[in-house]
Scaffold this motif. Structure first.
Motif, short mmCIF file in Angstrom:
data_model
loop_
_atom_site.label_atom_id
_atom_site.label_comp_id
_atom_site.label_asym_id
_atom_site.label_seq_id
_atom_site.Cartn_x
_atom_site.Cartn_y
_atom_site.Cartn_z
N GLU A 389 0.89 -0.91 0.47
CA GLU A 389 -0.28 -0.05 -0.19
C GLU A 389 0.99 1.45 -0.15
O GLU A 389 2.22 1.39 0.93
N TYR A 390 0.50 1.99 -0.68
CA TYR A 390 0.93 3.74 -0.56
C TYR A 390 -0.02 4.51 -0.86
O TYR A 390 -0.70 4.30 -0.89
N GLY A 391 0.85 5.71 -0.54
CA GLY A 391 -0.57 7.22 -0.53
C GLY A 391 0.70 8.12 -0.61
O GLY A 391 2.00 8.18 -1.00
N THR A 392 -0.13 9.06 -1.01
CA THR A 392 0.54 10.91 -0.87
C THR A 392 0.35 11.75 0.98
O THR A 392 -1.04 11.36 1.17
N PRO A 393 1.72 11.70 1.22
CA PRO A 393 1.49 12.32 2.19
C PRO A 393 0.96 13.24 2.60
O PRO A 393 0.31 14.50 1.55
N SER A 394 0.63 13.20 3.47
CA SER A 394 -0.97 14.53 3.66
C SER A 394 0.16 16.04 4.29
O SER A 394 -0.95 16.53 5.64
N VAL A 395 1.56 15.65 4.23
CA VAL A 395 2.64 17.19 5.16
C VAL A 395 3.37 17.60 3.92
O VAL A 395 3.47 16.91 2.95
N SER A 396 3.74 18.54 4.10
CA SER A 396 4.68 19.26 3.47
C SER A 396 6.08 19.09 3.71
O SER A 396 6.84 19.60 2.47
N SER A 397 6.60 19.00 4.61
CA SER A 397 8.15 18.11 4.74
C SER A 397 8.19 17.31 6.05
O SER A 397 6.81 16.84 6.76
N VAL A 398 9.14 16.51 5.67
CA VAL A 398 9.43 15.73 6.77
C VAL A 398 10.75 15.66 7.06
O VAL A 398 11.52 16.27 5.62
N LYS A 399 11.11 14.71 8.03
CA LYS A 399 12.69 14.72 8.58
C LYS A 399 12.83 13.43 9.26
O LYS A 399 11.85 12.62 9.23
N GLY A 400 13.78 13.07 8.77
CA GLY A 400 14.26 12.11 8.81
C GLY A 400 15.50 11.16 8.12
O GLY A 400 16.97 12.42 7.67
N PHE A 401 15.76 10.36 8.22
CA PHE A 401 17.07 10.11 7.03
C PHE A 401 17.38 10.74 5.33
O PHE A 401 16.15 9.96 4.96
N ASN A 402 18.14 11.26 5.48
CA ASN A 402 17.82 12.29 4.08
C ASN A 402 18.86 11.18 2.88
O ASN A 402 20.16 11.13 3.01
N TYR A 403 18.33 10.27 1.86
CA TYR A 403 18.86 9.39 0.90
C TYR A 403 20.00 10.23 -0.14
O TYR A 403 20.78 9.45 -0.24
N GLN A 404 19.43 11.35 -0.18
CA GLN A 404 20.93 11.76 -0.88
C GLN A 404 22.07 12.77 0.11
O GLN A 404 23.45 12.77 -0.26
N THR A 405 21.99 13.02 1.11
CA THR A 405 22.64 13.23 2.19
C THR A 405 23.70 12.23 2.25
O THR A 405 24.46 12.40 3.29
N GLY A 406 22.46 11.47 2.77
CA GLY A 406 23.38 10.15 3.83
C GLY A 406 23.77 10.49 4.98
O GLY A 406 24.33 10.13 6.20
N ALA A 407 22.59 11.51 5.90
CA ALA A 407 22.65 12.11 6.85
C ALA A 407 21.53 12.62 6.87
O ALA A 407 20.23 12.41 6.77
N ASN A 408 21.15 12.13 8.76
CA ASN A 408 19.49 13.26 9.22
C ASN A 408 19.50 14.99 8.65
O ASN A 408 20.03 15.13 8.84
N GLY A 409 18.38 15.12 8.26
CA GLY A 409 17.55 16.01 8.19
C GLY A 409 16.59 16.11 7.72
O GLY A 409 15.83 15.23 7.76
#
Length: 817
Positions: A389-409
């Protein structure tokens, strides 16, 4: 009739039917194991058994192969269970939803012959089916056995037909005889030369896609994948080797031991050799043992010595004769043993299965992805096939591990982004497929060690420890108004959907230009590679508007109309920097020096993904082919060490100089590198003075993997101004499969690793291998006379699942000129 009398009647009917049931040998007219049973004969026997004992066997066809052979499933159980089969299935699936508790039967799925020349499995299935219905009927009271007698019918028949053509009569046990040495295209793979045992998660092949639809309707407790290995190896069965993925439960581990001990009991009684806990691990998610495991099953691989080298009989290294009859008997024994143990432990299997789906508490609760809409839609299609199952996020921003930077952001979440949560039925599978870096307990693994889908699909992503809510995901609607009055139509170029659109236009003889510089027109900006389709270029095509409308609608392609070729910034449409895209005639080398798997990936890419014609030229007669008839020649990876002689290299080089385009992939580069005629050079490293120091023999395997890269993900730099990299940003996450290192080209380095000792962001890479790939080329092109040579050191088409790499290959075909 009373229930008691009815039960007596059913028992009598079953008993009489079983008494009259012909064994496989009786039905086929030869002793099982003395001939290879062709697939249509396997189908005949299964149909005969289902017709003879319909109260204990339900036979279905779940699809067909590329070569139109049927794919079968047989449901085998007691008469009561077959009568209540659908109720059993529904009660079983309730255990995945937290509202079960009434399921009591063990669901056992036996899969045979996924590799076509590992043919003892299908032969064993025939005998196993017969004995389950006769001497081992008691196993079926507490178990439903689902049997897939042949996952890969095309490969099986390729092998059996080849063997029957070349074998001695009755057969020759000398391993040097022709019958033990298959040619270039062995029976192992399917029609497109894909390894179906590595396609469970990626679902690139029709066999996998059709099988998984049914598999997801059952989600068995136990799944066995029957294989064969080298003729000199004893039998292998569970428990598996390390590494185990961290999501695998204690019960899943322990039950493998329970099964293995029961198998050992029978093997010990017969004096048969076997081994466990070696070689075959439970990590890479796309196998026939791991994928079921990540869906709650006890997933296992069983390996019998034999394979295509085995034939009907062969002398092993220690002088024993291994026969097909021996091989099928061993598989038959473990198959029955699996059903026996599962039936005896049906209550435990059901209770632990409920726990598997109930106790999901992973660090990352949600994965939020954004980026190119075509790539998001491609990922949705894969998720849908897995019932994720998947959906469209109901938030405008999200925090966590960023795959592009390899760090939390943090990451902003644009409209039409995607969220996939582990808080769902398939939560464990989500964790395995999406996690940024799978935890590796042992670097000695059987396959690649990195595969994270955000990297594979080229999407920005954040793994969040918080649960991100979502709503129903919808496909953005596209509506184009195409008229004959418009000067030009412009389309983006940044996904495989764009490449398919271009391929369809070219096949329809619609002329298309590409922009070699970014531009803006009528207030809208376009990147390099954007497609420009003008009325003027197609004025001699009467059905231009109708065809453009049809094709754009078919591919959901958004076209921007322009009433002028005069741009606001950049190059006007008549500039030499807005060139016509050639409709290329493309050839690919097959046979001899090429790897069948690597050839198959390209063949499948053209026919099933890009939908563009390709000519296959076999190495046996390639010298006789006039390359002037082709714009592009592709050399798949393989072993070209002795393939190109001096005259062949000169012919190839002259063709390129005259304007041809050569695409050399992986190992093919070794056949044409600097010492053999073209400009690319292998990296040369200073020899390590400690390399030749004596080391303990017990550490030899560990020492060897220092030079290995087992499918690790590296972050590479991209020159997106190069035509080979149109549609990409400044970085690309590449799946590196080996330690081949090449020097940068003087010009034309489109994608490359920069810096000393680059570390993978996911997966294993040995310390010496990292040195070899430091400051090295991944994708590049060099000018040779009037033509081009494109080098692809890494494989963007590997197993058909690294979606974000495929546009590089399309660029090599259409953008590089």
């Amino acid at each position: 009739m009373t229930r008691f009398l009815f039960s007596i009647f059913v028992f009598s009917t079953v008993f009489i039917s079983a008494q009259n049931l012909k064994s496989p040998s009786e039905f086929l007219g030869y002793e099982l194991g003395t001939e290879f049973t062709r697939h249509h004969e396997v189908v005949d026997y299964y149909e005969y058994v289902a017709e003879t004992m319909p109260n204990m066997v339900k036979l279905t066809t779940y699809g067909q192969t590329n070569e139109r052979r049927p794919l079968l499933l047989a449901y085998v159980s007691s008469a009561d269970n077959i009568t209540n089969l659908e109720n059993i299935r529904q009660e079983h699936l309730k255990d995945t939803q937290g509202d079960g508790g009434n399921a009591s039967k063990a669901i056992v799925w036996l899969s045979y012959n996924v590799h076509g020349n590992e043919s003892a499995g299908t032969e064993a299935s025939l005998q196993t089916l017969y004995e389950l219905l006769t001497s081992k009927r008691s196993y079926l009271d507490n178990a439903v056995v689902i049997m897939d007698p042949c996952i890969n019918p095309d490969g099986r028949d390729r092998y059996s037909n080849w063997y029957n053509q070349y074998k001695n009569k009755p057969y020759q046990v000398d391993p040097n005889s022709k019958e033990h040495n298959e040619g270039w295209w062995s029976g192992r793979s399917n029609h497109y030369m894909f390894d179906l045992n590595r396609d469970w998660a990626w679902l690139t092949q029709v066999e996998s896609q059709q099988r998984l639809k049914v598999y997801n309707k059952w989600l068995p407790h136990v799944h066995v994948d029957f294989h064969e290995q080298g003729v000199d190896n004893p039998y292998y069965f569970a428990p598996a080797a390390e590494p185990y993925h961290e999501v695998i439960t204690d019960f899943q581990r322990d039950f493998q031991v329970t099964l293995g001990k029961n198998h050992a009991k029978y093997f010990d009684a017969n004096g048969w050799f076997y081994f466990t806990k070696e070689i075959f691990d439970l990590f890479y998610p796309s196998y026939g043992d791991t994928y079921p495991t990540y869906n709650g099953a006890i997933g296992m691989t069983y390996e019998q010595g034999g394979s295509g080298r085995g034939g009907l009989g062969v002398i092993t290294r220690i002088g024993d004769t291994l026969t097909l009859k021996d091989r099928l008997t061993h598989h038959h024994t473990t198959g029955l043993s699996t059903v026996e143990v599962s039936s005896n432990n049906s209550e435990k299997l059901n209770s632990e299965f409920r726990k598997f789906y109930k106790n999901q508490n992973f660090r990352y609760k949600s994965y939020v992805l954004s980026g190119n809409q075509d790539k998001i839609e491609a990922l949705k299609k894969l998720l849908g096939k897995h019932n994720i199952e998947y959906g469209t996020p109901s938030v405008s921003s999200v925090k966590g591990f960023n795959y592009q930077t390899g760090a939390n952001g943090s990451m902003s979440v644009p409209k039409n982004s995607l969220v996939v949560s582990t808080n769902q039925t398939k939560g464990t599978l989500v964790k395995v497929l999406f996690e940024p870096k799978a935890k590796l307990s042992d670097s000695l693994t059987y396959d690649i060690t990195a595969w994270s889908l955000p990297y594979a699909y080229g999407l920005n992503a954040v793994a969040s420890t918080a649960l991100v809510s979502g709503q129903k995901s919808e496909v953005p609607s596209i509506s184009n108004t195409i008229t004959g009055d418009t000067y030009a139509y412009i389309s983006d170029w940044n996904s495989m959907q764009d490449a398919r659109f271009l391929a369809a236009l070219l096949k329809a003889d619609i002329r298309v230009r590409k922009a070699d510089h970014p531009f803006s027109i009528q207030g809208k900006s376009f990147s390099r590679g954007s497609l420009i389709i003008t009325k003027g270029d197609n004025q001699n095509k009467p059905d231009f508007i109708a065809e453009l409308s049809r094709i754009s609608k078919e591919f959901g392609q958004e076209l921007t109309p322009s009433n002028t070729g005069y741009v606001d910034s950049g190059k006007d449409f008549g500039s030499s920097y807005v060139q016509m895209i050639t409709k290329p005639k493309i050839a690919i080398l097959s046979g001899g020096p090429t790897s069948t798997l690597r050839f198959g990936e390209i063949w499948h890419f053209f026919e099933q993904q890009l939908h563009y014609p390709i000519t296959v030229i076999d190495s046996d007669y390639a010298d006789k082919v006039d390359l002037k008839d082709y714009h592009t020649l592709i050399l798949p990876s393989g072993n070209y060490a002795t393939h190109f002689g001096e005259k062949q290299l000169e012919k190839l080089k002259n063709w390129v100089k005259a304007g041809g385009k050569l695409i050399a992939m992986g190992g093919a580069i070794n056949g044409i590198d600097g010492e053999k005629g073209f400009g690319i050079q292998k990296k040369k490293l200073e020899e390590d003075s400690t390399a030749n120091k004596p080391k303990p023999h017990k550490n030899s395997q560990r020492e060897r993997i220092k030079n290995a890269i087992t499918g690790a993900i590296f972050k590479a730099k991209v020159d997106h101004t190069h035509p080979l990299a149109y549609g990409y940003g400044n970085a690309y996450f590449t799946l590196k499969l080996g330690n081949a290192g090449y020097e940068y080209l003087p010009n034309g380095n489109a994608v490359y690793l920069e810096g000393e000792n680059p570390r993978p962001i996911s997966g294993f890479a040995g310390s010496e291998a990292i040195k070899k790939v430091s400051n090295s080329l991944l994708f590049g092109a060099e000018q040779v006379g009037q033509g081009k040579v494109v080098y692809m050191v890494d494989n963007p088409l590997f197993r058909g699942f690294w979606e974000n790499g495929k546009l590089f290959f399309a660029n090599a075909l259409f953008m590089v000129n």
